[in-house]
Design a protein around this motif. Structure first.
Motif, mmCIF file in Angstrom:
data_model
loop_
_atom_site.group_PDB
_atom_site.id
_atom_site.type_symbol
_atom_site.label_atom_id
_atom_site.label_comp_id
_atom_site.label_asym_id
_atom_site.label_seq_id
_atom_site.Cartn_x
_atom_site.Cartn_y
_atom_site.Cartn_z
ATOM 1 N N LYS A 41 -3.276 2.247 3.679
ATOM 2 C CA LYS A 41 -3.651 3.259 2.690
ATOM 3 C C LYS A 41 -3.821 4.618 3.363
ATOM 4 N N HIS A 42 -4.417 4.632 4.536
ATOM 5 C CA HIS A 42 -4.609 5.894 5.252
ATOM 6 C C HIS A 42 -3.269 6.481 5.696
ATOM 7 N N TYR A 43 -2.373 5.580 6.078
ATOM 8 C CA TYR A 43 -1.057 6.062 6.502
ATOM 9 C C TYR A 43 -0.310 6.695 5.326
ATOM 10 N N VAL A 44 -0.400 6.045 4.164
ATOM 11 C CA VAL A 44 0.265 6.594 2.977
ATOM 12 C C VAL A 44 -0.291 7.975 2.637
ATOM 13 N N VAL A 121 1.236 9.309 -6.828
ATOM 14 C CA VAL A 121 2.074 8.222 -6.323
ATOM 15 C C VAL A 121 1.373 7.521 -5.160
ATOM 16 N N ALA A 122 0.790 8.307 -4.243
ATOM 17 C CA ALA A 122 0.131 7.717 -3.069
ATOM 18 C C ALA A 122 -1.038 6.830 -3.471
ATOM 19 N N LYS A 123 -1.723 7.213 -4.557
ATOM 20 C CA LYS A 123 -2.885 6.458 -4.996
ATOM 21 C C LYS A 123 -2.520 5.050 -5.433
ATOM 22 N N GLU A 124 -1.301 4.851 -5.923
ATOM 23 C CA GLU A 124 -0.855 3.556 -6.425
ATOM 24 C C GLU A 124 -0.313 2.660 -5.326
ATOM 25 N N ARG A 125 -0.151 3.215 -4.117
ATOM 26 C CA ARG A 125 0.468 2.423 -3.051
ATOM 27 C C ARG A 125 -0.567 1.505 -2.400
ATOM 28 N N SER A 126 -0.295 0.221 -2.382
ATOM 29 C CA SER A 126 -1.149 -0.747 -1.692
ATOM 30 C C SER A 126 -0.302 -1.959 -1.328
ATOM 31 N N ILE A 127 -0.828 -2.818 -0.449
ATOM 32 C CA ILE A 127 -0.096 -4.008 -0.017
ATOM 33 C C ILE A 127 -0.895 -5.249 -0.420
#
Length: 583
Positions: A41-44, A121-127
């Motif tokens: 998340k920090h990288y994104v 967009v970044a807020k929605e990125r997770s694994i």
């Protein structure tokens, strides 16, 4: 539109190359680590910050380019960085023009929307995927290869032998359409190639030249009626020759300059050296053309001879009057290094007299100059240069000229013409004015709509020389701004070494005039016009008034004008590099 997409995609892919490379390495190397999902998340967010910062600059340049194109009829180039060193004056010039404020607002809105979208967009990125397997790495490697390949293709933007170049955008005989698809970021990057100090390879012909090709001893016979008259050079801001034909309500905008055509030595077929004020200063006073977009009055500028040097050697006092800050364009240091003894500027006027960031109005400077020159006590003849600026945006139209045109541009032309009239008439009422040769010339022209790659109205300028028995005549053969220096010395009968590309127009005739406009080299005899672009490598020949390219149908004329332009500019730059500037 498709051409424009190629150029925009090129910029997007170059921007994406770094985060794509780092992301692929980051994923493949650290995907198996226990801390990876929490750190992802920090990288994104870091990538989002990268895009936000980079595209803030990109979007600002894109919007600014629209305004710049409207004024210069061309895209932004690296030459704009020459004015970063004069932040105060440049900022005032930009923000005091109300038209620029709208573009700043548009840029601000677009940048804010972009930041919101990127972080949304970044807020929605997770694994949430399970731990990686060998197949995950196979997919990762294949994806990396595919994405890197697509990015590389986008950076080339062409599957042809050569990557995308500015010349690829040219598809018809209409310069505006040809330029429309070019991204300003690409224009800036490409312009770095011709913004170098060395002579462009295009100019090098393999001929051998010596100092004798430049340094020519001249022993003219005096033409003026008095010995050692004063010389006053007025550099009129943006006074293109076309302004002399413009009118409002069936009245000419420049009645005074028009009247001088029958009262002075009038150069009706003259071209400015470039399109910037520093180009006009150096060409008119010292006889040199610019090295394309490179500023000719930079910190490391050459020392020239020219009018100040030779007149000072003959007992003249040398002065300059400007409306604004003397450090702008390095004028103060350049002039003092090049035989100007005294400079009057914004420092010498009351602060209340300044009307904008360019300082005082032309008429105020002119009145100050008449008063100052009248109070001189040295008894020496003098050479005075006066640099006007009111005809440069942002305009401040005096109340009495509000009805002299339909737009501020027209009103300021009328004002500038009348300010010059008042100055000359006031000067000629003084003792020194009756013993003065006046030279009126534009620093450069003004950009109007043009069917050509170069805007000819930006380089076509009038020249008027009168007073002390200067013969009244029209010089209609091709002349250049650089011809002023040798011609004035010839009129005065002062022996000198002509070490520039200028010629004495009274005794010499050149077949063509040569001039530049940032990345373009131009050549004209007043009837035909040849231009070459350093950016695209394309050359064109036109019969002035027609937009048909004749370079293929008239190869002999094209070759003659090309060779003359190359030789002239090559000798000009070679002279400066070898410092053939002092006898």
């Amino acid at each position: 539109m498709l051409i424009g997409v190629k150029f925009d995609n090129l910029v997007a892919c170059y921007t994406a190359a770094l985060p794509l490379l780092v992301t692929c390495i980051y994923m493949l190397v650290f995907m198996h680590c226990a801390w990876f999902k929490n750190a992802y998340k920090h990288y994104v967010n870091a990538v989002a910050w990268y895009y936000g910062i980079v595209y803030t600059l990109v979007l600002f340049i894109e919007v600014a380019n629209a305004r710049y194109y409207h004024f210069f009829e061309n895209h932004l180039t690296i030459s704009v960085t020459d004015w970063f060193g004069f932040a105060g004056t440049t900022a005032g010039m930009i923000f005091q023009d109300k038209g620029n404020v709208l573009f700043f607002m548009v840029a601000l809105v677009l940048i804010m929307l972009y930041w919101w979208a990127v972080f949304a967009v970044a807020k929605e990125r997770s694994i949430d995927e399970p731990d990686p397997t060998a197949l995950t790495y196979v997919y990762g490697v294949l994806s990396t290869v595919l994405l890197a390949g697509l990015c590389f293709c986008g950076m080339r933007s062409s599957f042809q032998r050569f990557p995308l170049q500015v010349s690829f955008a040219y598809f018809c005989d209409k310069p505006f359409y040809n330029r429309l698809g070019v991204n300003p970021i690409v224009s800036i990057i490409n312009s770095m190639d011709y913004k170098r100090d060395e002579i462009p390879a295009f100019l090098v012909s393999g001929d051998e030249y010596t100092q004798d090709d430049i340094c020519r001893p001249m022993t003219p016979e005096r033409v003026v009626s008095v010995e050692n008259p004063n010389v006053v050079l007025v550099l009129m801001e943006s006074m293109s020759s076309i302004n002399l034909t413009r009118s409002y309500n069936n009245q000419p905008l420049t009645p005074y300059l028009n009247s001088l055509q029958q009262k002075a030595q009038y150069w009706s077929n003259c071209f400015s050296a470039g399109i910037h004020t520093n180009n006009g200063i150096v060409a008119s006073m010292y006889g040199y053309m610019p090295n394309f977009a490179n500023t000719i009055m930079g910190q490391q500028a050459c020392r020239f001879t020219g009018l100040p040097y030779w007149l000072r050697r003959n007992g003249y006092e040398t002065l300059c009057f400007i409306t604004s800050h003397p450090q702008y364009d390095n004028m103060n240091s350049f002039w003092r290094d090049n035989n100007i003894e005294t400079i009057y500027s914004l420092y010498d006027y009351p602060s209340s007299a300044a009307v904008n960031n360019f300082g005082v109005q032309d008429d105020y400077m002119f009145s100050f100059a008449v008063e100052t020159l009248s109070k001189r006590s040295s008894g020496k003849p003098f050479f005075a240069t006066l640099l006007t600026v009111s005809n440069h945006a942002p305009f401040v139209v005096p109340e009495e000229y509000k009805d002299c045109g339909s737009i501020d541009d027209e009103r300021m032309i009328a004002y500038a013409d009348d300010a010059v009239r008042q100055f000359v008439e006031a000067a000629q009422q003084t003792e020194w004015g009756r013993n003065t040769v006046f030279v009126l010339v534009a620093d450069h022209g003004t950009p109007l709509k043009s069917p050509y790659e170069m805007v000819l109205t930006y380089n076509t300028i009038p020249v008027f020389i009168f007073g002390c028995g200067v013969p009244v005549q029209e010089i209609s053969h091709p002349t250049m701004q650089a011809d002023i220096y040798p011609t004035v010395l010839s009129l005065l009968g002062i022996p000198f070494t002509n070490n520039c590309l200028g010629e004495d127009v009274l005794h010499e005739q050149r077949p063509y005039s040569v001039f530049v406009s940032n990345e373009h080299l131009g050549c004209s005899d007043g009837e035909y016009f040849y231009c070459y672009s350093l950016t695209t490598g394309l050359e064109k020949l036109y019969h002035i008034g027609s937009s048909e390219d004749l370079s293929q149908t008239e190869p002999e004329r094209t070759a003659a004008m090309r060779n003359y332009a190359k030789r002239t500019q090559y000798l000009n730059l070679l002279s400066m590099q070898n410092k053939w500037t002092e006898p």
